[in-house]
Design a protein around this motif. Structure first.
Motif, PDB file in Angstrom:
ATOM      1  N   PHE A 300      64.696  89.077  34.998  1.00 47.42           N
ATOM      2  CA  PHE A 300      65.698  90.080  35.357  1.00 47.42           C
ATOM      3  C   PHE A 300      65.514  90.575  36.792  1.00 47.42           C
ATOM      4  CE2 PHE A 300      66.764  94.796  35.040  1.00 47.42           C
ATOM      5  CZ  PHE A 300      68.073  94.604  35.461  1.00 47.42           C
ATOM      6  N   MET A 301      64.327  91.117  37.100  1.00 49.31           N
ATOM      7  CA  MET A 301      64.106  91.689  38.418  1.00 49.31           C
ATOM      8  C   MET A 301      64.101  90.609  39.502  1.00 49.31           C
ATOM      9  SD  MET A 301      63.975  94.905  37.849  1.00 49.31           S
ATOM     10  CE  MET A 301      63.336  95.550  39.393  1.00 49.31           C
ATOM     11  N   GLY A 302      63.518  89.441  39.177  1.00 47.05           N
ATOM     12  CA  GLY A 302      63.525  88.349  40.151  1.00 47.05           C
ATOM     13  C   GLY A 302      64.932  87.870  40.452  1.00 47.05           C
ATOM     14  N   GLY A 303      65.781  87.781  39.414  1.00 40.36           N
ATOM     15  CA  GLY A 303      67.152  87.346  39.618  1.00 40.36           C
ATOM     16  C   GLY A 303      68.003  88.369  40.344  1.00 40.36           C
ATOM     17  N   GLY A 414      51.789 102.073  24.762  1.00 37.20           N
ATOM     18  CA  GLY A 414      53.037 102.464  25.416  1.00 37.20           C
ATOM     19  C   GLY A 414      52.962 102.316  26.920  1.00 37.20           C
ATOM     20  N   GLY A 415      51.821 102.699  27.507  1.00 36.65           N
ATOM     21  CA  GLY A 415      51.642 102.493  28.940  1.00 36.65           C
ATOM     22  C   GLY A 415      51.601 101.023  29.296  1.00 36.65           C
ATOM     23  N   LEU A 416      51.049 100.219  28.395  1.00 37.28           N
ATOM     24  CA  LEU A 416      50.968  98.777  28.626  1.00 37.28           C
ATOM     25  C   LEU A 416      52.358  98.155  28.683  1.00 37.28           C
ATOM     26  CD1 LEU A 416      48.962  96.414  28.891  1.00 37.28           C
ATOM     27  CD2 LEU A 416      49.060  96.171  26.405  1.00 37.28           C
ATOM     28  N   GLN A 417      53.275  98.658  27.864  1.00 36.76           N
ATOM     29  CA  GLN A 417      54.650  98.151  27.884  1.00 36.76           C
ATOM     30  C   GLN A 417      55.301  98.403  29.238  1.00 36.76           C
ATOM     31  OE1 GLN A 417      57.554 100.260  27.853  1.00 36.76           O
ATOM     32  NE2 GLN A 417      59.140  98.765  27.369  1.00 36.76           N
ATOM     33  N   GLN A 418      55.139  99.623  29.769  1.00 35.40           N
ATOM     34  CA  GLN A 418      55.695  99.941  31.079  1.00 35.40           C
ATOM     35  C   GLN A 418      55.032  99.105  32.176  1.00 35.40           C
ATOM     36  OE1 GLN A 418      58.055 102.088  32.484  1.00 35.40           O
ATOM     37  NE2 GLN A 418      58.905 102.288  30.441  1.00 35.40           N
ATOM     38  N   ALA A 419      53.701  98.969  32.082  1.00 35.38           N
ATOM     39  CA  ALA A 419      52.986  98.190  33.087  1.00 35.38           C
ATOM     40  C   ALA A 419      53.420  96.734  33.062  1.00 35.38           C
ATOM     41  CB  ALA A 419      51.478  98.297  32.860  1.00 35.38           C
ATOM     42  N   GLY A 420      53.617  96.180  31.857  1.00 37.05           N
ATOM     43  CA  GLY A 420      54.068  94.799  31.735  1.00 37.05           C
ATOM     44  C   GLY A 420      55.406  94.577  32.410  1.00 37.05           C
ATOM     45  N   MET A 421      56.300  95.547  32.278  1.00 37.47           N
ATOM     46  CA  MET A 421      57.619  95.414  32.903  1.00 37.47           C
ATOM     47  C   MET A 421      57.506  95.428  34.424  1.00 37.47           C
ATOM     48  SD  MET A 421      61.061  97.600  32.155  1.00 37.47           S
ATOM     49  CE  MET A 421      62.606  97.179  32.983  1.00 37.47           C
ATOM     50  N   GLN A 422      56.662  96.324  34.954  1.00 38.09           N
ATOM     51  CA  GLN A 422      56.521  96.402  36.401  1.00 38.09           C
ATOM     52  C   GLN A 422      55.844  95.147  36.963  1.00 38.09           C
ATOM     53  OE1 GLN A 422      58.199  98.774  37.512  1.00 38.09           O
ATOM     54  NE2 GLN A 422      58.355  99.941  35.618  1.00 38.09           N
ATOM     55  N   VAL A 423      54.789  94.676  36.280  1.00 38.63           N
ATOM     56  CA  VAL A 423      54.094  93.469  36.741  1.00 38.63           C
ATOM     57  C   VAL A 423      55.031  92.266  36.675  1.00 38.63           C
ATOM     58  CG1 VAL A 423      52.240  91.849  36.211  1.00 38.63           C
ATOM     59  CG2 VAL A 423      51.788  94.304  36.179  1.00 38.63           C
ATOM     60  N   GLY A 424      55.780  92.148  35.588  1.00 37.93           N
ATOM     61  CA  GLY A 424      56.726  91.044  35.463  1.00 37.93           C
ATOM     62  C   GLY A 424      57.769  91.053  36.562  1.00 37.93           C
ATOM     63  N   GLY A 425      58.261  92.254  36.903  1.00 36.26           N
ATOM     64  CA  GLY A 425      59.239  92.359  37.980  1.00 36.26           C
ATOM     65  C   GLY A 425      58.665  91.932  39.318  1.00 36.26           C
ATOM     66  N   ALA A 426      57.420  92.338  39.574  1.00 37.15           N
ATOM     67  CA  ALA A 426      56.780  91.963  40.833  1.00 37.15           C
ATOM     68  C   ALA A 426      56.547  90.460  40.905  1.00 37.15           C
ATOM     69  CB  ALA A 426      55.453  92.710  40.984  1.00 37.15           C
ATOM     70  N   LEU A 427      56.064  89.871  39.814  1.00 37.36           N
ATOM     71  CA  LEU A 427      55.821  88.434  39.787  1.00 37.36           C
ATOM     72  C   LEU A 427      57.126  87.648  39.896  1.00 37.36           C
ATOM     73  CD1 LEU A 427      53.040  88.110  37.063  1.00 37.36           C
ATOM     74  CD2 LEU A 427      52.801  87.775  39.522  1.00 37.36           C
ATOM     75  N   GLY A 428      58.169  88.132  39.226  1.00 35.55           N
ATOM     76  CA  GLY A 428      59.455  87.438  39.287  1.00 35.55           C
ATOM     77  C   GLY A 428      60.018  87.413  40.687  1.00 35.55           C
ATOM     78  N   THR A 429      59.938  88.560  41.385  1.00 35.49           N
ATOM     79  CA  THR A 429      60.423  88.606  42.760  1.00 35.49           C
ATOM     80  C   THR A 429      59.634  87.663  43.653  1.00 35.49           C
ATOM     81  OG1 THR A 429      61.033  90.930  42.433  1.00 35.49           O
ATOM     82  CG2 THR A 429      60.917  90.142  44.695  1.00 35.49           C
ATOM     83  N   ALA A 430      58.309  87.609  43.429  1.00 33.76           N
ATOM     84  CA  ALA A 430      57.460  86.754  44.270  1.00 33.76           C
ATOM     85  C   ALA A 430      57.680  85.275  43.974  1.00 33.76           C
ATOM     86  CB  ALA A 430      55.995  87.124  44.059  1.00 33.76           C
ATOM     87  N   VAL A 431      57.625  84.904  42.705  1.00 35.79           N
ATOM     88  CA  VAL A 431      57.714  83.490  42.343  1.00 35.79           C
ATOM     89  C   VAL A 431      59.101  82.933  42.639  1.00 35.79           C
ATOM     90  CG1 VAL A 431      57.613  81.847  40.440  1.00 35.79           C
ATOM     91  CG2 VAL A 431      55.904  83.650  40.608  1.00 35.79           C
ATOM     92  N   LEU A 432      60.144  83.640  42.212  1.00 35.51           N
ATOM     93  CA  LEU A 432      61.492  83.135  42.450  1.00 35.51           C
ATOM     94  C   LEU A 432      61.824  83.153  43.940  1.00 35.51           C
ATOM     95  CD1 LEU A 432      63.509  84.638  39.461  1.00 35.51           C
ATOM     96  CD2 LEU A 432      62.408  82.407  39.677  1.00 35.51           C
ATOM     97  N   GLY A 433      61.267  84.121  44.674  1.00 38.63           N
ATOM     98  CA  GLY A 433      61.444  84.115  46.123  1.00 38.63           C
ATOM     99  C   GLY A 433      60.798  82.903  46.756  1.00 38.63           C
ATOM    100  N   ALA A 434      59.619  82.535  46.262  1.00 35.80           N
ATOM    101  CA  ALA A 434      58.933  81.348  46.774  1.00 35.80           C
ATOM    102  C   ALA A 434      59.707  80.081  46.427  1.00 35.80           C
ATOM    103  CB  ALA A 434      57.518  81.281  46.208  1.00 35.80           C
ATOM    104  N   VAL A 435      60.234  80.019  45.216  1.00 40.79           N
ATOM    105  CA  VAL A 435      61.044  78.870  44.796  1.00 40.79           C
ATOM    106  C   VAL A 435      62.287  78.743  45.672  1.00 40.79           C
ATOM    107  CG1 VAL A 435      62.524  78.027  42.931  1.00 40.79           C
ATOM    108  CG2 VAL A 435      60.220  78.845  42.413  1.00 40.79           C
ATOM    109  N   MET A 436      62.927  79.874  45.905  1.00 39.09           N
ATOM    110  CA  MET A 436      64.122  79.908  46.742  1.00 39.09           C
ATOM    111  C   MET A 436      63.812  79.431  48.162  1.00 39.09           C
ATOM    112  SD  MET A 436      67.231  80.983  47.512  1.00 39.09           S
ATOM    113  CE  MET A 436      68.164  81.664  48.892  1.00 39.09           C
ATOM    114  N   SER A 437      62.750  79.978  48.729  1.00 37.77           N
ATOM    115  CA  SER A 437      62.386  79.634  50.101  1.00 37.77           C
ATOM    116  C   SER A 437      62.050  78.158  50.235  1.00 37.77           C
ATOM    117  CB  SER A 437      61.197  80.499  50.543  1.00 37.77           C
ATOM    118  OG  SER A 437      60.846  80.228  51.878  1.00 37.77           O
ATOM    119  N   SER A 438      61.360  77.603  49.256  1.00 43.61           N
ATOM    120  CA  SER A 438      60.997  76.185  49.293  1.00 43.61           C
ATOM    121  C   SER A 438      62.228  75.293  49.277  1.00 43.61           C
ATOM    122  CB  SER A 438      60.083  75.847  48.109  1.00 43.61           C
ATOM    123  OG  SER A 438      58.872  76.543  48.193  1.00 43.61           O
ATOM    124  N   ARG A 439      63.197  75.635  48.433  1.00 40.12           N
ATOM    125  CA  ARG A 439      64.422  74.837  48.362  1.00 40.12           C
ATOM    126  C   ARG A 439      65.203  74.917  49.681  1.00 40.12           C
ATOM    127  NH1 ARG A 439      68.047  72.459  44.648  1.00 40.12           N
ATOM    128  NH2 ARG A 439      66.133  72.007  43.479  1.00 40.12           N
TER     129      ARG A 439
END
Length: 536
Positions: A300-303, A414-439
């Protein structure tokens, strides 16, 4: 007897009914209003900046990696500090922690607005995320201590609606501010809101502290987890930007992050007050719920990061129009969230969560086919389907995670759920950004040659293709003809769309994996005791 308000230790039974407070201080519904203002700022900032990113990039001449770090720095700081912030509230009081978070968030927001360099913007975004982390668990702790057991679920439901509505409304609010004021106003708006929340909180909030609060903090655990996440995301960004996926520096960062994660896991088994008790993950449904949150936020956040550049760069829409084009996404999230809650309550979380991720995957694969000629109706279809798919996951994940955790650890869960969402968003932005840049790097030169443009491309134009935004000064360059400008614009847009489509395909694959993970979720035996019902 006082209620256990800690986010780390929940009593084995319903909280005792709080004593009624005289006057304004400690009034339950005024307390809810006070914490909702603060939480609204944090949730809004998670998505409002997405609309401002193109303006920030142009004004400060930032690279793609710089713009990613505007989001990543905030999300990582928020994710890493959430559980620690809960312990700070237990030790020093949730009221004090909440008010410090409010003041710090407003001040750091003002500092971002005054920043004239991209490095300062990123640094203050990290600081903003740290103060935001103080707000979230403290707000929940205040609600748990203020409301009686029979009204607590309603209060948390409203609290969750504020988070959902703020997250969904970010692109529209951001579009209005960027177009009619400036990108700085996206951050300056937090100052008056913060002052209102601070004054209201000083008058209304009553201090609550947990019994047997921890006397020590897992400083090594905090440092190890922060270092592991920082090394991983930084390595991913630099791999796509300049190092390459086979570069030595890339593998040093990724390998270093793996080592730090392993050291963190080992330390947590030895620490007296561990940042994250690893015994929780013996529950397969709980672990599946956490992984599901990370994967959902990844997609979601990466897209969402690319959609704003697609709308403003390729289609030439204004920030406000971009926000309006995202209304099917944001509106469907708001409308379908309560419906998803009813379904989860009636049928359990597994079917709605699997169905939600299937819808999300379908939307991502559909969005991978977007191009410069895609019409509003087609875009709205995919955006709306994405919002429909995301709602059950955002609503149901906390029930899965908290309900399958031991009662004494349901706050940490409950805190872990929030942390998971934030970490996932950060990783998605980084990984999909790297994929985009490579293409983009792989295709730009070939597309330029195929367009028959005689002059060699400049590095600035290849960088422009990473954003899909044609430099307007190019049209006024010496010797530039309308035909030449149109040809160069076509190369930039086509290359960007190709990279974005590949990134969405990867995001769709991640969503498919998330749907499979959702098969392992179930309602836990502690779901009702741990908070009763569905939370966001």
């Amino acid at each position: 007897m006082t209620a256990q308000t800690t986010l780390d230790k929940v009593p084995p039974g319903p909280d005792p009914v709080p004593q009624k407070a005289g006057g304004l201080r400690g009034h339950p519904w005024l307390t809810l209003f006070a914490v909702a203002i603060g939480v609204m700022m944090v949730a809004l900032d998670g998505t409002i900046v997405a609309i401002a990113n193109p303006a920030i990039q142009h004004d400060l001449q930032a690279t793609l990696a710089d713009v990613q770090w505007i989001t990543n720095g905030y999300l990582l700081a928020l994710a890493v500090a959430l559980i620690t912030a809960g312990k700070l509230g237990d030790r020093f009081g949730h009221r004090q922690t909440f008010l410090i978070g409010i003041a710090g968030f407003a001040v750091s927001s003002a500092a971002i607005g005054f920043s004239q360099e991209i490095g300062l913007v990123i640094a203050f975004r990290v600081l903003q995320g740290l103060f935001g982390a103080l707000l979230m668990p403290a707000a929940l702790g205040l609600l748990r201590a203020t409301f009686s057991a029979e009204k607590l679920n309603m209060a948390i439901g409203i609290w969750g609606m504020v988070i959902g509505a703020s997250t969904a409304g970010g692109p529209i609010v951001g579009g209005l501010l960027v177009e009619h004021v400036s990108w700085q106003s996206v951050f300056f708006i937090n100052v008056p809101v913060g002052i209102i929340a601070l004054v209201f909180g000083l008058v209304v909030l009553r201090d609550h502290r947990a019994e047997n609060a921890p006397r020590s903090f897992d400083i090594p655990g905090i440092l190890l987890l922060s270092g592991a996440m920082g090394a991983l995301v930084y390595g991913l960004i630099k791999a796509g930007e300049s190092w390459g996926w086979g570069g030595v520096n890339t593998w040093l960062c990724v390998g270093g992050s793996v080592v730090l994660f392993l050291l963190f896991a080992f330390w947590e088994t030895k620490a007296k007050e561990p940042l994250l008790p690893l015994a929780m993950f013996r529950s397969v449904p709980l672990s599946a719920g956490v992984v599901l949150m990370v994967l959902m936020a990844f997609a979601f956040m990466g897209g969402l990061f690319f959609v704003t550049f697609y709308l403003q760069g390729v289609h030439g829409l204004s920030p406000v129009d971009s926000g309006l084009h995202l209304l099917p996404l944001t509106g469907m999230m708001i409308i379908s969230s309560p419906l998803a809650g009813l379904m989860i309550t009636k049928f359990g979380p597994r079917v709605p969560l699997v169905g939600g991720m299937v819808c999300t995957a379908t939307a991502m694969f559909g969005m991978s086919q977007l191009d410069a000629g895609t019409g509003t109706l087609t875009m709205s279809l995919w955006f709306g389907l994405l919002g429909l798919g995301l709602a059950p996951v955002m609503v149901g994940a906390t029930e899965v995670i908290v309900g399958n955790a031991p009662l004494e650890l349901s706050g940490v869960a409950g805190g872990l759920q929030q942390a998971g969402m934030q970490v996932g968003g950060a990783l998605g932005t980084a990984v999909l950004g790297a994929v985009m840049s490579s293409r983009v790097n792989a295709e730009f030169a070939g597309n330029w040659k195929d367009a028959g443009i005689p002059a060699p491309p400049s590095p600035q134009l290849e960088q422009a293709a990473e954003f899909g935004m044609v430099p307007q000064e190019l049209a006024k360059a010496p010797g530039m003809t309308p035909e030449g400008f149109k040809a160069i614009s076509g190369v930039i847009h086509d290359t960007f769309v190709s990279g974005m489509g590949f990134a969405f395909t990867v995001a769709g694959g991640v969503a498919v994996v998330a749907a499979l993970v959702a098969l392992f979720t179930k309602r836990g035996a502690n779901a009702d005791a741990a908070g009763g019902g569905v939370h966001i």
